[in-house]
Design a protein around this motif. Structure first.
Motif, PDB file in Angstrom:
ATOM      1  N   GLU A 122       0.831  -1.205   0.000  1.00 54.98           N
ATOM      2  CA  GLU A 122       0.000   0.000   0.000  1.00 54.98           C
ATOM      3  C   GLU A 122       0.866   1.256   0.000  1.00 54.98           C
ATOM      4  OE1 GLU A 122      -3.746   2.017   2.390  1.00 54.98           O
ATOM      5  OE2 GLU A 122      -2.730   0.313   3.296  1.00 54.98           O
ATOM      6  N   GLU A 123       1.924   1.238   0.793  1.00 54.25           N
ATOM      7  CA  GLU A 123       2.831   2.384   0.860  1.00 54.25           C
ATOM      8  C   GLU A 123       3.467   2.653  -0.499  1.00 54.25           C
ATOM      9  OE1 GLU A 123       6.759   3.749   3.364  1.00 54.25           O
ATOM     10  OE2 GLU A 123       6.504   1.637   2.861  1.00 54.25           O
ATOM     11  N   THR A 124       3.907   1.599  -1.175  1.00 55.45           N
ATOM     12  CA  THR A 124       4.520   1.743  -2.490  1.00 55.45           C
ATOM     13  C   THR A 124       3.544   2.363  -3.474  1.00 55.45           C
ATOM     14  OG1 THR A 124       6.002  -0.115  -2.098  1.00 55.45           O
ATOM     15  CG2 THR A 124       5.590   0.474  -4.402  1.00 55.45           C
ATOM     16  N   LEU A 125       2.313   1.886  -3.454  1.00 52.25           N
ATOM     17  CA  LEU A 125       1.308   2.417  -4.376  1.00 52.25           C
ATOM     18  C   LEU A 125       0.914   3.848  -4.036  1.00 52.25           C
ATOM     19  CD1 LEU A 125      -0.851  -0.798  -4.768  1.00 52.25           C
ATOM     20  CD2 LEU A 125       0.576   0.274  -6.528  1.00 52.25           C
TER      21      LEU A 125
ATOM     22  N   HIS B 235      -0.393   9.244  -9.441  1.00 52.28           N
ATOM     23  CA  HIS B 235      -1.643   8.501  -9.524  1.00 52.28           C
ATOM     24  C   HIS B 235      -2.460   8.842 -10.764  1.00 52.28           C
ATOM     25  CE1 HIS B 235      -1.186   6.634  -5.685  1.00 52.28           C
ATOM     26  NE2 HIS B 235      -0.902   7.810  -5.145  1.00 52.28           N
ATOM     27  N   SER B 236      -2.752   7.797 -11.488  1.00 49.75           N
ATOM     28  CA  SER B 236      -3.777   7.854 -12.515  1.00 49.75           C
ATOM     29  C   SER B 236      -4.994   7.164 -11.911  1.00 49.75           C
ATOM     30  CB  SER B 236      -3.311   7.105 -13.765  1.00 49.75           C
ATOM     31  OG  SER B 236      -3.156   5.727 -13.468  1.00 49.75           O
ATOM     32  N   VAL B 237      -6.087   7.140 -12.627  1.00 49.64           N
ATOM     33  CA  VAL B 237      -7.276   6.459 -12.110  1.00 49.64           C
ATOM     34  C   VAL B 237      -6.962   4.992 -11.848  1.00 49.64           C
ATOM     35  CG1 VAL B 237      -9.628   5.735 -12.663  1.00 49.64           C
ATOM     36  CG2 VAL B 237      -8.892   8.068 -13.173  1.00 49.64           C
ATOM     37  N   ALA B 238      -6.232   4.357 -12.752  1.00 44.68           N
ATOM     38  CA  ALA B 238      -5.879   2.946 -12.578  1.00 44.68           C
ATOM     39  C   ALA B 238      -4.990   2.757 -11.355  1.00 44.68           C
ATOM     40  CB  ALA B 238      -5.183   2.411 -13.826  1.00 44.68           C
ATOM     41  N   GLU B 239      -4.052   3.657 -11.138  1.00 44.36           N
ATOM     42  CA  GLU B 239      -3.163   3.563  -9.983  1.00 44.36           C
ATOM     43  C   GLU B 239      -3.923   3.781  -8.675  1.00 44.36           C
ATOM     44  OE1 GLU B 239       0.084   2.596  -9.848  1.00 44.36           O
ATOM     45  OE2 GLU B 239      -0.211   2.134 -11.962  1.00 44.36           O
ATOM     46  N   VAL B 240      -4.870   4.715  -8.690  1.00 42.25           N
ATOM     47  CA  VAL B 240      -5.688   4.948  -7.494  1.00 42.25           C
ATOM     48  C   VAL B 240      -6.494   3.690  -7.177  1.00 42.25           C
ATOM     49  CG1 VAL B 240      -7.636   6.258  -6.542  1.00 42.25           C
ATOM     50  CG2 VAL B 240      -5.781   7.451  -7.732  1.00 42.25           C
ATOM     51  N   ASP B 241      -7.025   3.036  -8.194  1.00 40.26           N
ATOM     52  CA  ASP B 241      -7.760   1.781  -7.982  1.00 40.26           C
ATOM     53  C   ASP B 241      -6.867   0.719  -7.348  1.00 40.26           C
ATOM     54  OD1 ASP B 241     -10.083   2.867  -8.992  1.00 40.26           O
ATOM     55  OD2 ASP B 241      -9.897   1.931 -10.974  1.00 40.26           O
ATOM     56  N   LYS B 242      -5.628   0.610  -7.829  1.00 39.68           N
ATOM     57  CA  LYS B 242      -4.679  -0.362  -7.251  1.00 39.68           C
ATOM     58  C   LYS B 242      -4.373  -0.012  -5.794  1.00 39.68           C
ATOM     59  CE  LYS B 242      -2.280  -1.380 -11.579  1.00 39.68           C
ATOM     60  NZ  LYS B 242      -1.010  -1.219 -12.297  1.00 39.68           N
ATOM     61  N   TRP B 243      -4.207   1.273  -5.543  1.00 37.64           N
ATOM     62  CA  TRP B 243      -3.916   1.744  -4.187  1.00 37.64           C
ATOM     63  C   TRP B 243      -5.081   1.417  -3.250  1.00 37.64           C
ATOM     64  CZ3 TRP B 243      -4.457   7.474  -2.567  1.00 37.64           C
ATOM     65  CH2 TRP B 243      -3.932   7.674  -1.286  1.00 37.64           C
TER      66      TRP B 243
ATOM     67  N   ALA C 189      -5.134  -2.204  -2.545  1.00 36.28           N
ATOM     68  CA  ALA C 189      -4.074  -2.531  -1.583  1.00 36.28           C
ATOM     69  C   ALA C 189      -4.520  -2.209  -0.159  1.00 36.28           C
ATOM     70  CB  ALA C 189      -2.792  -1.774  -1.929  1.00 36.28           C
ATOM     71  N   HIS C 190      -5.290  -1.142  -0.007  1.00 39.35           N
ATOM     72  CA  HIS C 190      -5.798  -0.802   1.320  1.00 39.35           C
ATOM     73  C   HIS C 190      -6.728  -1.908   1.830  1.00 39.35           C
ATOM     74  CE1 HIS C 190      -7.514   1.203   4.740  1.00 39.35           C
ATOM     75  NE2 HIS C 190      -8.711   0.971   4.236  1.00 39.35           N
ATOM     76  N   PHE C 191      -7.603  -2.411   0.970  1.00 42.41           N
ATOM     77  CA  PHE C 191      -8.510  -3.490   1.374  1.00 42.41           C
ATOM     78  C   PHE C 191      -7.728  -4.754   1.724  1.00 42.41           C
ATOM     79  CE2 PHE C 191     -11.590  -1.043  -1.382  1.00 42.41           C
ATOM     80  CZ  PHE C 191     -12.307  -0.527  -0.314  1.00 42.41           C
TER      81      PHE C 191
END
Length: 82
Positions: free
Chosen positions: A34-37, A42-50, A53-55
């Motif tokens: 999560e920290e890495t992401l 952030h793009s929309v796709a990166e925010v989704d990955k982040w 990762a939180h979940f």
């Protein structure tokens, strides 16, 4: 309490302790992911990955809490009989 029972109790505690430690290590890995992401542009796709990762981190934390509770319960039973 017999020696066999004492060894079984110790083996059970060892197993619960190992499960707790394994869960903590998985939680640490999830936090690092999560920290890495969170550290990238952030793009929309990166925010989704982040967010995903939180979940994953939250799920890993819950597993740690479950493993900790099981280990603590076994220790209470061994040392205090409840």
């Amino acid at each position: 309490m017999t020696t066999d029972q004492t060894q079984e109790d110790a083996a059970e505690l060892d197993t619960l302790q190992a499960a707790y430690k394994t869960a903590v290590e998985a939680w640490i890995a999830a936090i690092r992911k999560e920290e890495t992401l969170a550290s990238v542009t952030h793009s929309v796709a990166e925010v989704d990955k982040w967010e995903e990762a939180h979940f994953e981190e939250d799920e890993a934390r819950n597993k740690v809490l479950e493993a900790k509770e099981a280990y603590e319960d076994a220790l209470r039973e061994k040392f205090f009989g409840f």
